[in-house]
Design a protein around this motif. Structure first.
Motif, mmCIF file in Angstrom:
data_model
loop_
_atom_site.group_PDB
_atom_site.id
_atom_site.type_symbol
_atom_site.label_atom_id
_atom_site.label_comp_id
_atom_site.label_asym_id
_atom_site.label_seq_id
_atom_site.Cartn_x
_atom_site.Cartn_y
_atom_site.Cartn_z
ATOM 1 N N ALA A 23 19.871 60.128 -4.960
ATOM 2 C CA ALA A 23 19.602 60.399 -6.376
ATOM 3 C C ALA A 23 18.175 60.917 -6.570
ATOM 4 N N ALA A 24 17.220 60.328 -5.834
ATOM 5 C CA ALA A 24 15.830 60.777 -5.934
ATOM 6 C C ALA A 24 15.685 62.215 -5.431
ATOM 7 N N ILE A 25 16.367 62.540 -4.326
ATOM 8 C CA ILE A 25 16.323 63.911 -3.801
ATOM 9 C C ILE A 25 16.956 64.879 -4.798
ATOM 10 N N SER A 26 18.007 64.427 -5.472
ATOM 11 C CA SER A 26 18.671 65.274 -6.455
ATOM 12 C C SER A 26 17.749 65.613 -7.625
ATOM 13 N N VAL A 27 16.863 64.694 -7.985
ATOM 14 C CA VAL A 27 15.861 64.982 -9.024
ATOM 15 C C VAL A 27 14.984 66.159 -8.583
ATOM 16 N N VAL A 28 14.578 66.141 -7.307
ATOM 17 C CA VAL A 28 13.755 67.235 -6.780
ATOM 18 C C VAL A 28 14.524 68.556 -6.820
ATOM 19 N N SER A 29 15.843 68.502 -6.593
ATOM 20 C CA SER A 29 16.639 69.731 -6.605
ATOM 21 C C SER A 29 16.642 70.381 -7.990
ATOM 22 N N VAL A 30 16.557 69.584 -9.052
ATOM 23 C CA VAL A 30 16.475 70.143 -10.401
ATOM 24 C C VAL A 30 15.192 70.963 -10.538
ATOM 25 N N LEU A 31 14.085 70.442 -10.032
ATOM 26 C CA LEU A 31 12.811 71.165 -10.085
ATOM 27 C C LEU A 31 12.857 72.430 -9.235
ATOM 28 N N PHE A 32 13.530 72.353 -8.089
ATOM 29 C CA PHE A 32 13.679 73.530 -7.233
ATOM 30 C C PHE A 32 14.401 74.658 -7.981
ATOM 31 N N VAL A 33 15.466 74.324 -8.676
ATOM 32 C CA VAL A 33 16.211 75.330 -9.434
ATOM 33 C C VAL A 33 15.303 75.980 -10.475
ATOM 34 N N TYR A 34 14.489 75.178 -11.141
ATOM 35 C CA TYR A 34 13.621 75.702 -12.196
ATOM 36 C C TYR A 34 12.579 76.675 -11.653
ATOM 37 N N PHE A 35 11.954 76.326 -10.526
ATOM 38 C CA PHE A 35 10.825 77.109 -10.033
ATOM 39 C C PHE A 35 11.200 78.216 -9.045
ATOM 40 N N CYS A 36 12.290 78.066 -8.309
ATOM 41 C CA CYS A 36 12.543 78.962 -7.168
ATOM 42 C C CYS A 36 13.793 79.824 -7.264
ATOM 43 N N VAL A 37 14.691 79.539 -8.190
ATOM 44 C CA VAL A 37 15.964 80.259 -8.224
ATOM 45 C C VAL A 37 15.980 81.237 -9.393
ATOM 46 N N PRO A 38 16.156 82.541 -9.136
ATOM 47 C CA PRO A 38 16.271 83.515 -10.221
ATOM 48 C C PRO A 38 17.715 83.640 -10.681
ATOM 49 N N GLU A 39 17.917 84.271 -11.824
ATOM 50 C CA GLU A 39 19.270 84.572 -12.287
ATOM 51 C C GLU A 39 19.689 85.927 -11.725
ATOM 52 N N THR A 40 20.798 85.973 -10.998
ATOM 53 C CA THR A 40 21.273 87.207 -10.365
ATOM 54 C C THR A 40 22.589 87.693 -10.955
ATOM 55 N N LYS A 41 23.074 87.049 -11.995
ATOM 56 C CA LYS A 41 24.366 87.414 -12.584
ATOM 57 C C LYS A 41 24.388 88.875 -13.003
ATOM 58 N N GLY A 42 25.417 89.608 -12.541
ATOM 59 C CA GLY A 42 25.646 90.973 -12.987
ATOM 60 C C GLY A 42 24.804 92.042 -12.341
ATOM 61 N N LYS A 43 23.835 91.700 -11.509
ATOM 62 C CA LYS A 43 22.980 92.691 -10.868
ATOM 63 C C LYS A 43 23.600 93.144 -9.547
ATOM 64 N N THR A 44 23.412 94.406 -9.208
ATOM 65 C CA THR A 44 23.861 94.882 -7.905
ATOM 66 C C THR A 44 22.957 94.293 -6.832
ATOM 67 N N LEU A 45 23.416 94.346 -5.584
ATOM 68 C CA LEU A 45 22.615 93.806 -4.492
ATOM 69 C C LEU A 45 21.281 94.537 -4.386
ATOM 70 N N GLU A 46 21.301 95.858 -4.648
ATOM 71 C CA GLU A 46 20.065 96.632 -4.565
ATOM 72 C C GLU A 46 19.108 96.258 -5.694
ATOM 73 N N GLN A 47 19.629 95.996 -6.888
ATOM 74 C CA GLN A 47 18.773 95.592 -8.009
ATOM 75 C C GLN A 47 18.158 94.217 -7.773
ATOM 76 N N ILE A 48 18.903 93.334 -7.134
ATOM 77 C CA ILE A 48 18.358 92.011 -6.815
ATOM 78 C C ILE A 48 17.170 92.154 -5.871
ATOM 79 N N GLU A 49 17.290 93.060 -4.900
ATOM 80 C CA GLU A 49 16.174 93.292 -3.980
ATOM 81 C C GLU A 49 14.949 93.761 -4.741
#
Length: 527
Positions: free
Chosen positions: A468-494
């Motif tokens: 559960a404690a590690i899962s709390v850290v995963s929430v912060l990881f999503v906020y700081f490190c994960v971008p939204e890629t929905k609908g973008k082509t692979l080249e646009q993501i790059e």
């Protein structure tokens, strides 16, 4: 680096995509007939489903071993340490398949790498089925792990490379559906064959796992090779033929082929600078470092929040909660399998509509709550605090486990596959995905191989408080490190990863893209 997205859009904002009715030179493209669109969609979905069959092997092995281990221990009289090694070694050894799978898929192609993985798995499963001792059982288990590593790594890459941008999230999450389906089939197999003798039942449970790999062999004669791999091999005419099968019109084929060739040209320029792929990954630029954080980090958090421990050792968890009978334990695991599979289907409908990041927030926060509740339920049962009846404690434990796998399946489970296959550019995609698989498999193996020992030291409840404690850290990881890629082509993501300022500013919002797009052209903002 050349801007493939800008080139495709006539120099306009790279986060806007031309409407499908508009050609590159500004003229109107006649829409594809409805029958043609449906034919193309059906073919692309069929290819993605066939490529995802490898994931059933992984899921079935994870699910079936949770019940098999009960009877293997009774039949072969293995120790607790041997149980941990047998359960967890598959995750660790599958990294060998993942590591070699990236290079192999670049040499012999994506689809034949999937076939090679299926053959190796079949050999390992056959050895396990007839194993007379723990040593022979381990040999088969190791071979099966290598085969699973091959298939799991390359199937996500293949699906991402044949999928149109608008459906890529749905299609690249199909392997996660198949993993869940495999887990459910493993649980059902446990329950169905549990009434046989202890010398026979676990062998039949393991032997049934050979069947999905047989279908993979047939699938290789149906699915085409990845067009991006064909371009890398300078087989452009074959790539065009494949794109004609998976695109709605010839104009779209030329559009996608131009993007792929430009990306492949960038890869050649990198080779001209003598910067090898692995060297670039191990000594990354800021853009590649951001890709590694997102692509490999999501694989790591998917595993260290304890999902494999929950699945592999669900009978142990329910026994600690108070369930006594082996058949009741296996019946409870079937309920977990049904829940996990049902919610992955929900995720499929949401992933390209809601987006990756909102689902990740729901997933990680929900898992945190359920893991904490499970720890509370097990702690109260263990210490007989008198705060709840044994029946309520069992029900709460089952509810918490089902809730944990449900939140996992609606977010971080499928999105892990999606992100790890789409955040890397063409020149790094196979090896980058393999590197993420290595991190995921190692962390999965470490969790699985240490769970029983750690639970004996700090209790099963204590383990889930840690998760559960590690899962709390995963929430912060999503906020700081994960971008939204929905609908973008692979080249646009790059291009998004290349732009440090835009990365630090967060995802481009809908209003931001709209005011950057000239009003004289009809375009659809993404993200």
């Amino acid at each position: 680096m050349a801007d493939a997205g800008a080139a495709a859009n006539g120099g306009r904002n790279k986060y806007a995509v031309l409407d499908r009715s508009e050609e590159l030179d500004g003229r109107r493209r006649p829409p594809a007939p409805e029958s043609e669109r449906r034919r193309t969609e059906r073919f692309v979905y069929a290819c993605a489903v066939f490529a995802s069959l490898n994931a059933i092997l992984l899921g079935y092995d994870v699910g079936v071993m949770s019940g098999c281990i009960i009877y293997i221990q009774k039949d072969l009289h293995i120790t607790e340490f041997q149980q941990e090694i047998l359960v967890g070694c598959l995750s660790v050894v599958s990294l060998l398949g993942s590591l070699s799978g990236g290079r192999t898929s670049d040499v012999i192609g994506r689809k034949w790498t999937m076939g090679l993985g299926a053959i190796v798995f079949q050999l390992g499963a056959a050895i396990m089925t007839f194993a007379p001792s723990f040593t022979v059982l381990m040999i088969g288990r190791l071979l099966a792990g290598v085969g699973i590593g091959f298939g799991a790594m390359v199937s996500g890459v293949y699906i991402a490379e044949i999928s149109p941008a608008g459906a890529r999230g749905t299609l690249t999450s199909l392997p996660e559906i198949c993993i869940n389906l495999g887990i459910l089939l493993g649980y059902v197999s446990n329950y169905a064959f549990s009434g046989l003798s202890e010398h026979i039942n676990w062998r039949i449970m393991l032997g049934v796992g050979i069947l999905p790999s047989v279908f993979i062999g047939f699938a290789l004669f149906v699915i085409p090779e990845s067009p991006r791999w064909l371009v890398m091999e300078k087989r452009v005419s074959e790539a065009r033929a494949v794109l004609l099968q998976i695109s709605e019109s010839e104009a779209e084929v030329e559009e996608r082929l131009a993007e792929i060739e430009e990306a492949a040209g960038l890869m050649k320029s990198m080779k001209s600078e003598e910067k090898e792929v692995w060297r670039e990954l191990l000594n990354p630029s800021p853009a590649v470092r951001r890709m590694l954080y997102a692509g490999c980090g999501i694989q790591l958090f998917q595993q260290i929040t304890g999902i494999d421990a929950t699945v592999y050792y669900s009978p142990t968890i329910f026994k600690d909660a108070g369930i006594k009978s082996d058949q009741e334990l296996l019946a409870a695991t079937v309920a977990v399998g049904f829940t996990k599979t049902a919610f992955i289907l929900v995720a499929i409908f949401l992933i390209d509509k809601v987006g990756r990041k909102p689902l990740l927030y729901v997933s990680t926060i929900g898992m945190t709550v359920c893991l904490f509740l499970l720890g509370v339920a097990l702690a109260l049962q263990k210490h007989d605090a008198g705060l709840m009846s044994p029946r309520i404690g069992i029900d709460l434990a089952i509810f918490a486990v089902c809730g944990n796998v449900a939140f996992f399946s609606i977010g971080i489970g499928p999105i892990c596959w999606v992100l790890s296959s789409e955040v890397f550019p063409l020149r790094l995609r196979a090896q980058g995905s393999a590197l993420g698989q290595v991190g995921g498999r190692v962390s999965s193996g470490l969790v699985s191989m240490s769970f029983l020992s750690m639970a004996r030291a700090i209790s099963v409840a204590g383990m889930f408080f840690v998760f559960a404690a590690i899962s709390v850290v995963s929430v912060l990881f999503v906020y700081f490190c994960v971008p939204e890629t929905k609908g973008k082509t692979l080249e646009q993501i790059e291009m998004m990863f290349e732009s440090g300022d835009e990365w630090r500013g967060g995802e481009i919002e809908l209003e931001d893209t709209q005011h950057l797009i000239p009003s004289t052209k009809k375009s659809v903002p993404l993200g």
